[in-house]
Design an enzyme around this catalytic site. Structure first.
Site, PDB file in Angstrom:
ATOM      1  N   GLN A 267      35.469 121.677 186.881  1.00  0.00           N
ATOM      2  CA  GLN A 267      34.852 121.512 188.189  1.00  0.00           C
ATOM      3  C   GLN A 267      33.531 122.274 188.224  1.00  0.00           C
ATOM      4  O   GLN A 267      33.292 123.165 187.405  1.00  0.00           O
ATOM      5  CB  GLN A 267      35.775 121.953 189.312  1.00  0.00           C
TER       6      GLN A 267
ATOM      7  N   LYS B 285      29.615 124.944 185.457  1.00  0.00           N
ATOM      8  CA  LYS B 285      30.778 124.130 185.138  1.00  0.00           C
ATOM      9  C   LYS B 285      31.858 125.007 184.527  1.00  0.00           C
ATOM     10  O   LYS B 285      31.613 125.726 183.549  1.00  0.00           O
ATOM     11  CB  LYS B 285      30.392 123.010 184.162  1.00  0.00           C
TER      12      LYS B 285
ATOM     13  N   ASP C 149      30.446 108.504 178.236  1.00  0.00           N
ATOM     14  CA  ASP C 149      31.265 108.617 179.449  1.00  0.00           C
ATOM     15  C   ASP C 149      30.410 108.232 180.655  1.00  0.00           C
ATOM     16  O   ASP C 149      30.295 108.980 181.628  1.00  0.00           O
ATOM     17  CB  ASP C 149      31.796 110.045 179.588  1.00  0.00           C
TER      18      ASP C 149
END
Length: 521
Positions: free
Chosen positions: A132, A151, A286
């Site tokens: 997160q 992060k 991604d």
């Protein structure tokens, strides 16, 4: 025992959220629908099916969340309610306790958060399956304050992933042993590839290095922004990077109101993807909408902003050339060349008839040319190609699984941005130019410049290296070399003797000519 417990947990989650009922109701036969009603008796399944599926994937962990993220981009294959719910997995995975994030940061850098950051927002701005993100303000070495994104890795991720991967490896082994297509599909090698990329994603330093490489590669393209990493504050569990300000690419109405050219944005996305794949062989793997934003700042207006670099794909020179030739042949509708490439690469048995494979590929691809993207389902094309590959015993290439996944992401993104986008015609000029660069004088000059320093260093060392190589050979090799040298010496003596005889013959002939001429006069 751990695998059994995890397997039982997966079954329990599926039953609790009614996933079995969701699957059964998708069939049309009455007796299967009746079975679905029977199995739902006694369970509270009033929540919408998409919500139940999303919550089940969240409970099952990061691997299943990633599966949902990929599927959320395929609105042509999913009902709208399920696609909308799965889209929430891209940036609304439940966050973990901010106190744990703070403790992780302080343990990683052995300093308090207050000593590191001028300001730290305890409420996370985004929460994903692996980590997160919190916003903060960092004071750098020069004393300048910079807005950053921090992060932090989710706690306890490794055991969960290891258990899931163990189950996947076990199921892949079953598939290879029990399925007729098992060996051709290579499920164990595919799981091994997935294993590698997931473990790479758990090392945030690797993610930071991926971002740095992509930032360097894309610097001259002028179409995409990638955050700078602050290496003084990077750790396997925490990374600090430049804060990027943009609009999520899924908010199309907001982008239109800001004046962004959406069709151009779609074309730029295709250009970025093919540049990363075919020019660099290093691509962001991604690329779901949760990881992509668009800048509306005046100096960078309309540029992509890429985030989350835990998974990147790499291609060898052979892979790039092979794929580029395949794509180019597809765009030219040269299906015979596509079939020949499959045979040359060993993807199909050598005794495959090229004309039969050519006809099968033509039947799959020809109906989809000259159509806008909204009329093309790449998923259906791949499904039909898969059916064709089974007939011709095509071997699946595990190293290209990430590329296939990313291509599906790109198609889903392009479909959302511009349904009229012609993916084929947009990519064709780029690939043709790339092929010219690969076989023309530019390629030769690049390779010459790359190899020149190595050869300049190696050439003066060749005599010493050869002497060292010969000196370190075993005795039998030295004996062979001595015999070779002796044989060469005998040959040299024979040649010398023949030379002497020849010279004697020539001298004798000259003497005779001189004597004859004297007598004549």
């Amino acid at each position: 025992m751990k695998r059994f417990v995890r397997g039982a947990f997966i079954v329990w989650i599926a039953l609790r959220y009614g996933l079995d009922e969701l699957v059964l109701t998708s069939f049309q036969k009455p007796w299967i629908r009746l079975l679905a009603r029977v199995v739902s008796v006694g369970r509270d399944l009033r929540a919408p099916r998409g919500q139940r599926l999303r919550e089940a994937l969240e409970r099952l962990g990061p691997i299943f969340v990633k599966f949902g993220q990929v599927m959320s981009t395929r609105r042509d294959l999913l009902p709208p309610d399920i696609a909308d719910e799965l889209a929430l997995l891209q940036d609304r995975v439940p966050p973990f306790d901010p106190g744990i994030a703070v403790a992780t940061i302080e343990r990683a850098f052995r300093r308090s958060v207050g000593d590191i950051f001028v300001q730290f927002d305890h409420v996370p701005v985004a929460s994903a399956s692996i980590a997160q993100v919190h916003f903060a303000v960092l004071r750098d070495r020069s004393g300048q304050e910079r807005e950053v994104a921090v992060k932090v890795l989710r706690p306890g991720m490794l055991p969960v992933i290891e258990n899931d991967l163990a189950l996947m490896r076990m199921m892949a082994g079953w598939v290879e042993r029990l399925s007729a297509d098992g060996k051709r599909l290579k499920p164990q090698r595919v799981v091994a590839e997935f294993d590698k990329y997931l473990h790479d994603e758990l090392d945030l330093v690797r993610e930071a290095s991926n971002a740095t490489q992509l930032r360097r590669n894309m610097a001259d393209l002028g179409l995409v922004l990638i955050p700078e990493m602050y290496w003084d504050w990077c750790h396997p569990e925490v990374i600090v990077m430049q804060r990027m300000k943009g609009v999520p690419i899924s908010q199309l109405q907001r982008l239109r109101q800001a004046g962004v050219n959406i069709p151009q944005l779609a074309r730029d996305g295709v250009t970025i993807f093919f540049t990363q794949v075919f020019r660099d062989g290093f691509f962001h793997a991604d690329m779901h909408p949760g990881n992509i934003q668009v800048s509306i700042e005046p100096e960078t207006f309309g540029r992509y902003i890429s985030l989350d670099f835990g998974i990147v794909g790499t291609l060898t020179e052979f892979d790039k050339e092979y794929l580029a030739q395949n794509f180019t042949a597809f765009f030219r509708r040269d299906y015979k060349r596509v079939a020949e490439l499959h045979v040359e690469s060993g993807w199909v048995p050598r005794d495959t008839r090229v004309d039969e494979l050519e006809a099968a590929i033509r039947a799959v691809c020809e109906p989809y040319f000259d159509r806008p993207l909204r009329e093309i389902s790449l998923g259906m094309v791949l499904l039909r190609l898969f059916q064709t590959s089974r007939r011709f015993h095509v071997e699946i290439q595990p190293q290209l699984v990430l590329l296939q996944k990313t291509l599906l992401n790109i198609e889903g993104l392009g479909r959302q941005l511009d349904p009229e986008l012609d993916l084929w015609s947009t990519a064709k000029p780029f690939l043709e130019k790339w092929m010219i660069d690969q076989v023309g004088p530019k390629r030769f000059w690049r390779q010459f410049k790359a190899e020149a320093p190595r050869w300049a260093k190696l050439l003066p060392e060749l005599p010493r290296l050869m002497h060292a190589y010969l000196s370190e050979r075993p005795a039998e090799y030295r004996r062979d070399l001595d015999l070779l040298i002796a044989e060469q010496r005998r040959t040299n003596r024979l040649l010398a003797a023949l030379g002497y005889v020849g010279m004697g013959f020539v001298l004798g002939l000259l003497v005779m000519l001189v004597f004859t001429r004297v007598r004549f006069f």
